[in-house]
Design an enzyme around this catalytic site. Structure first.
Site, PDB file in Angstrom:
ATOM      1  N   HIS A  46      63.039  64.612  49.714  1.00  0.00           N
ATOM      2  CA  HIS A  46      62.925  63.561  48.692  1.00  0.00           C
ATOM      3  C   HIS A  46      63.910  63.863  47.570  1.00  0.00           C
ATOM      4  O   HIS A  46      63.849  64.922  46.941  1.00  0.00           O
ATOM      5  CB  HIS A  46      61.494  63.480  48.170  1.00  0.00           C
ATOM      6  CG  HIS A  46      60.522  62.984  49.185  1.00  0.00           C
ATOM      7  ND1 HIS A  46      59.230  63.440  49.278  1.00  0.00           N
ATOM      8  CD2 HIS A  46      60.658  62.062  50.170  1.00  0.00           C
ATOM      9  CE1 HIS A  46      58.604  62.817  50.272  1.00  0.00           C
ATOM     10  NE2 HIS A  46      59.455  61.980  50.820  1.00  0.00           N
ATOM     11  N   ARG A  48      64.585  63.045  44.469  1.00  0.00           N
ATOM     12  CA  ARG A  48      64.292  63.295  43.054  1.00  0.00           C
ATOM     13  C   ARG A  48      63.610  64.631  42.795  1.00  0.00           C
ATOM     14  O   ARG A  48      63.438  65.035  41.644  1.00  0.00           O
ATOM     15  CB  ARG A  48      63.415  62.171  42.515  1.00  0.00           C
ATOM     16  CG  ARG A  48      62.040  62.079  43.168  1.00  0.00           C
ATOM     17  CD  ARG A  48      61.353  60.789  42.791  1.00  0.00           C
ATOM     18  NE  ARG A  48      60.030  60.651  43.412  1.00  0.00           N
ATOM     19  CZ  ARG A  48      59.305  59.534  43.370  1.00  0.00           C
ATOM     20  NH1 ARG A  48      59.777  58.481  42.727  1.00  0.00           N
ATOM     21  NH2 ARG A  48      58.127  59.480  43.951  1.00  0.00           N
ATOM     22  N   GLU A  49      63.235  65.351  43.854  1.00  0.00           N
ATOM     23  CA  GLU A  49      62.491  66.607  43.711  1.00  0.00           C
ATOM     24  C   GLU A  49      63.475  67.768  43.571  1.00  0.00           C
ATOM     25  O   GLU A  49      63.595  68.624  44.433  1.00  0.00           O
ATOM     26  CB  GLU A  49      61.543  66.770  44.904  1.00  0.00           C
ATOM     27  CG  GLU A  49      60.510  65.644  44.958  1.00  0.00           C
ATOM     28  CD  GLU A  49      59.668  65.632  46.225  1.00  0.00           C
ATOM     29  OE1 GLU A  49      59.761  66.581  47.031  1.00  0.00           O
ATOM     30  OE2 GLU A  49      58.909  64.659  46.418  1.00  0.00           O
ATOM     31  N   ARG A 104      64.053  58.324  45.504  1.00  0.00           N
ATOM     32  CA  ARG A 104      63.270  59.171  46.408  1.00  0.00           C
ATOM     33  C   ARG A 104      63.812  59.185  47.842  1.00  0.00           C
ATOM     34  O   ARG A 104      63.888  60.233  48.479  1.00  0.00           O
ATOM     35  CB  ARG A 104      61.828  58.668  46.427  1.00  0.00           C
ATOM     36  CG  ARG A 104      60.923  59.220  47.521  1.00  0.00           C
ATOM     37  CD  ARG A 104      59.584  58.492  47.497  1.00  0.00           C
ATOM     38  NE  ARG A 104      58.729  58.778  48.640  1.00  0.00           N
ATOM     39  CZ  ARG A 104      57.773  59.698  48.660  1.00  0.00           C
ATOM     40  NH1 ARG A 104      57.584  60.451  47.594  1.00  0.00           N
ATOM     41  NH2 ARG A 104      57.019  59.869  49.720  1.00  0.00           N
ATOM     42  N   ASN A 121      60.497  61.883  55.086  1.00  0.00           N
ATOM     43  CA  ASN A 121      59.317  62.683  55.431  1.00  0.00           C
ATOM     44  C   ASN A 121      58.356  61.909  56.319  1.00  0.00           C
ATOM     45  O   ASN A 121      57.542  62.503  57.030  1.00  0.00           O
ATOM     46  CB  ASN A 121      58.607  63.132  54.152  1.00  0.00           C
ATOM     47  CG  ASN A 121      57.727  64.337  54.358  1.00  0.00           C
ATOM     48  OD1 ASN A 121      58.009  65.190  55.204  1.00  0.00           O
ATOM     49  ND2 ASN A 121      56.658  64.423  53.598  1.00  0.00           N
ATOM     50  N   ARG A 122      58.420  60.583  56.279  1.00  0.00           N
ATOM     51  CA  ARG A 122      57.560  59.728  57.101  1.00  0.00           C
ATOM     52  C   ARG A 122      58.313  59.116  58.274  1.00  0.00           C
ATOM     53  O   ARG A 122      57.823  58.193  58.923  1.00  0.00           O
ATOM     54  CB  ARG A 122      56.916  58.643  56.233  1.00  0.00           C
ATOM     55  CG  ARG A 122      55.858  59.204  55.292  1.00  0.00           C
ATOM     56  CD  ARG A 122      55.481  58.220  54.204  1.00  0.00           C
ATOM     57  NE  ARG A 122      54.322  58.677  53.442  1.00  0.00           N
ATOM     58  CZ  ARG A 122      54.354  59.585  52.473  1.00  0.00           C
ATOM     59  NH1 ARG A 122      55.507  60.157  52.153  1.00  0.00           N
ATOM     60  NH2 ARG A 122      53.261  59.942  51.838  1.00  0.00           N
ATOM     61  N   HIS A 174      58.700  70.779  48.715  1.00  0.00           N
ATOM     62  CA  HIS A 174      58.626  69.546  47.940  1.00  0.00           C
ATOM     63  C   HIS A 174      58.149  69.867  46.522  1.00  0.00           C
ATOM     64  O   HIS A 174      57.847  70.999  46.184  1.00  0.00           O
ATOM     65  CB  HIS A 174      57.634  68.572  48.585  1.00  0.00           C
ATOM     66  CG  HIS A 174      58.083  68.004  49.892  1.00  0.00           C
ATOM     67  ND1 HIS A 174      58.496  66.705  50.043  1.00  0.00           N
ATOM     68  CD2 HIS A 174      58.173  68.557  51.125  1.00  0.00           C
ATOM     69  CE1 HIS A 174      58.824  66.472  51.301  1.00  0.00           C
ATOM     70  NE2 HIS A 174      58.637  67.589  51.983  1.00  0.00           N
ATOM     71  N   SER A 175      58.065  68.834  45.698  1.00  0.00           N
ATOM     72  CA  SER A 175      57.368  68.893  44.419  1.00  0.00           C
ATOM     73  C   SER A 175      56.824  67.485  44.152  1.00  0.00           C
ATOM     74  O   SER A 175      57.348  66.509  44.694  1.00  0.00           O
ATOM     75  CB  SER A 175      58.311  69.317  43.288  1.00  0.00           C
ATOM     76  OG  SER A 175      59.240  68.297  42.973  1.00  0.00           O
ATOM     77  N   GLU A 230      54.201  72.211  47.898  1.00  0.00           N
ATOM     78  CA  GLU A 230      54.406  71.318  46.760  1.00  0.00           C
ATOM     79  C   GLU A 230      54.517  72.220  45.523  1.00  0.00           C
ATOM     80  O   GLU A 230      53.529  72.816  45.095  1.00  0.00           O
ATOM     81  CB  GLU A 230      53.248  70.328  46.607  1.00  0.00           C
ATOM     82  CG  GLU A 230      53.119  69.335  47.762  1.00  0.00           C
ATOM     83  CD  GLU A 230      54.100  68.185  47.661  1.00  0.00           C
ATOM     84  OE1 GLU A 230      54.899  68.155  46.681  1.00  0.00           O
ATOM     85  OE2 GLU A 230      54.084  67.300  48.538  1.00  0.00           O
TER      86      GLU A 230
END
Length: 268
Positions: A46, A48-49, A104, A121-122, A174-175, A230
């Site tokens: 993602h 933005r992480e 994202r 991720n999906r 992730h975050s 996370e």
């Protein structure tokens, strides 16, 4: 990545495993030693992480500069190679720097899509596009038009399939929310290794049922020790984690990686 591999060419190898939608190279860093059992770590699915890619580079720095001062880590390096992908969503990561900090998804556009980007991720083929994902290309959780539609996801899955016999652990970074997730998420059924996966973690969260994630796919591939980290924080700063919190975040995550890798080492 270029800088750290050039400075440590004797122990690091940069492997191109494919290209992104916008034709940027996708790199994995590997410790350049005799092939053996390995652990995979990826960051930046993602865009933005930002603290996630920061951790992957921190981790490589620990491999190259501090391994001899860290007895536990030195012992792990005798048993494992590490494949580290610092930025999986390279197009989206660039876009967050140049255009939209909170972007994202990927930057792909498919024939029938109204909007740009897929939640990579999906996009893995594990409970694909079930509850918790969206088939609407304008949504943040858009699963893509079909499983592995994103070249970045295809590159990663192809690499993992080719190396599945020696990759014993899969960790995706992730975050935010400071949790460790483990299979399964796309079904309410517990995995056959549920109790052991719980025991590996001092802090964990029960899976978010029926939301497909990449670590579910890795587990189904046969990589029993599959986790999502996370990282910090719990919402005060969210995706805009300030620079002074990068170091403590990376120290925490490194500790968790060592704990998981130590468990794998004595249980394979």
């Amino acid at each position: 990545m270029d800088h750290i591999t050039e400075k440590n060419a004797d122990i690091l190898q940069k492997i191109c495993i494919g290209s992104s939608y916008e034709k940027r190279p996708l790199y994995v860093l590997k410790r350049n030693k005799t092939p053996k059992n390995a652990i995979w770590i990826d960051c930046g699915i993602h865009a933005r992480e930002w603290v996630a890619p920061a951790f992957c580079i921190w981790f490589i720095g620990h491999v190259t500069h501090f391994r001899d001062r860290d007895e536990t880590f030195s012992r792990l390096l005798e048993h494992f190679d590490f494949y580290v992908m610092p930025v999986m969503n390279v197009d989206g990561y660039e876009y967050t720097s140049m255009e939209h900090r909170m972007w994202r998804k990927s930057r792909s556009r498919h024939a029938n899509d109204r909007c740009i980007g897929t939640d990579m991720n999906r996009n893995f083929d594990a409970g694909w596009c079930g509850e918790g994902a969206s088939d609407n290309s304008c949504q943040q959780t858009y699963c893509g038009p079909y499983p592995e539609s994103e070249p970045e996801v295809m590159a990663v899955t192809s690499f993992l399939k080719a190396h599945k016999d020696n990759i014993k652990g899969y960790i995706t970074i992730h975050s935010y929310s400071q949790m460790v997730l483990f299979p399964y998420s796309y079904t309410m059924n517990r995995s056959k290794d549920h109790d052991e996966l719980v025991s590996v973690n001092k802090y964990y969260m029960s899976p978010i049922f029926q939301t497909p994630f990449s670590y579910d796919w890795a587990y189904d591939l046969g990589i029993k020790y599959s986790f999502t980290f996370e990282l910090r924080d719990k919402g005060t700063y969210g995706f805009l984690l300030p620079p002074h919190l990068i170091r403590p975040t990376c120290i925490e995550a490194l500790s968790a990686v060592k704990e998981i890798a130590s468990h794998i080492m004595i249980n394979i």
